[in-house]
Design a protein around this motif. Structure first.
Motif, PDB file in Angstrom:
ATOM      1  N   CYS A 156       0.813  -1.222   0.000  1.00 44.12           N
ATOM      2  CA  CYS A 156       0.000   0.000   0.000  1.00 44.12           C
ATOM      3  C   CYS A 156       0.843   1.268   0.000  1.00 44.12           C
ATOM      4  N   GLY A 157       2.165   1.121   0.078  1.00 47.86           N
ATOM      5  CA  GLY A 157       3.019   2.298   0.100  1.00 47.86           C
ATOM      6  C   GLY A 157       3.188   2.890   1.480  1.00 47.86           C
ATOM      7  N   VAL A 158       2.768   2.160   2.480  1.00 48.41           N
ATOM      8  CA  VAL A 158       2.902   2.602   3.871  1.00 48.41           C
ATOM      9  C   VAL A 158       4.219   2.033   4.419  1.00 48.41           C
ATOM     10  N   THR A 159       4.948   2.837   5.174  1.00 49.33           N
ATOM     11  CA  THR A 159       6.222   2.396   5.737  1.00 49.33           C
ATOM     12  C   THR A 159       5.989   1.744   7.095  1.00 49.33           C
ATOM     13  N   PRO A 160       6.265   0.422   7.209  1.00 48.34           N
ATOM     14  CA  PRO A 160       6.114  -0.226   8.508  1.00 48.34           C
ATOM     15  C   PRO A 160       7.365  -0.028   9.363  1.00 48.34           C
ATOM     16  N   MET A 161       7.165   0.266  10.627  1.00 47.89           N
ATOM     17  CA  MET A 161       8.275   0.379  11.569  1.00 47.89           C
ATOM     18  C   MET A 161       8.105  -0.700  12.624  1.00 47.89           C
ATOM     19  N   CYS A 162       9.003  -1.662  12.624  1.00 49.81           N
ATOM     20  CA  CYS A 162       8.926  -2.765  13.574  1.00 49.81           C
ATOM     21  C   CYS A 162       9.513  -2.321  14.913  1.00 49.81           C
ATOM     22  N   ILE A 163       8.755  -2.544  15.973  1.00 52.35           N
ATOM     23  CA  ILE A 163       9.162  -2.138  17.320  1.00 52.35           C
ATOM     24  C   ILE A 163       9.307  -3.382  18.174  1.00 52.35           C
ATOM     25  N   ASN A 164      10.459  -3.539  18.797  1.00 51.88           N
ATOM     26  CA  ASN A 164      10.740  -4.695  19.629  1.00 51.88           C
ATOM     27  C   ASN A 164       9.832  -4.694  20.860  1.00 51.88           C
ATOM     28  N   THR A 165       9.158  -5.793  21.088  1.00 53.80           N
ATOM     29  CA  THR A 165       8.230  -5.906  22.220  1.00 53.80           C
ATOM     30  C   THR A 165       8.942  -5.968  23.571  1.00 53.80           C
ATOM     31  N   LYS A 166      10.243  -6.211  23.569  1.00 52.06           N
ATOM     32  CA  LYS A 166      10.986  -6.315  24.829  1.00 52.06           C
ATOM     33  C   LYS A 166      11.546  -4.980  25.314  1.00 52.06           C
ATOM     34  N   LEU A 167      11.309  -3.914  24.563  1.00 59.31           N
ATOM     35  CA  LEU A 167      11.783  -2.600  24.979  1.00 59.31           C
ATOM     36  C   LEU A 167      10.932  -2.065  26.132  1.00 59.31           C
TER      37      LEU A 167
END
Length: 69
Positions: free
Chosen positions: A36-47
């Motif tokens: 879709c042209g959206v930029t995904p930002m993966c965030i670590n769940t352990k932060l």
């Protein structure tokens, strides 16, 4: 995936955070965002929560998606 993002006002060029464990659904969402042209930002769940808050604010995320493991 696109209708779900569009319903929330997300369009191409915007950033979406992903706060979830690795799974098949995680990959579906990442590839759906990219398609879709959206930029995904993966965030670590352990932060720590404070770090997650900072990352979300600093990246100017429009939406953060999360779901249980």
């Amino acid at each position: 995936m696109y209708p779900a993002l569009a319903e929330r006002g997300i369009c191409a060029g915007q950033r979406v955070g992903l706060l979830a464990h690795n799974s098949g659904r995680f990959l579906e969402v990442v590839f759906g965002c990219l398609r879709c042209g959206v930029t995904p930002m993966c965030i670590n769940t352990k932060l720590p929560a404070a770090t997650i808050d900072f990352l979300c604010a600093d990246a100017s995320l429009e939406l953060v998606l999360c779901w249980p493991a």
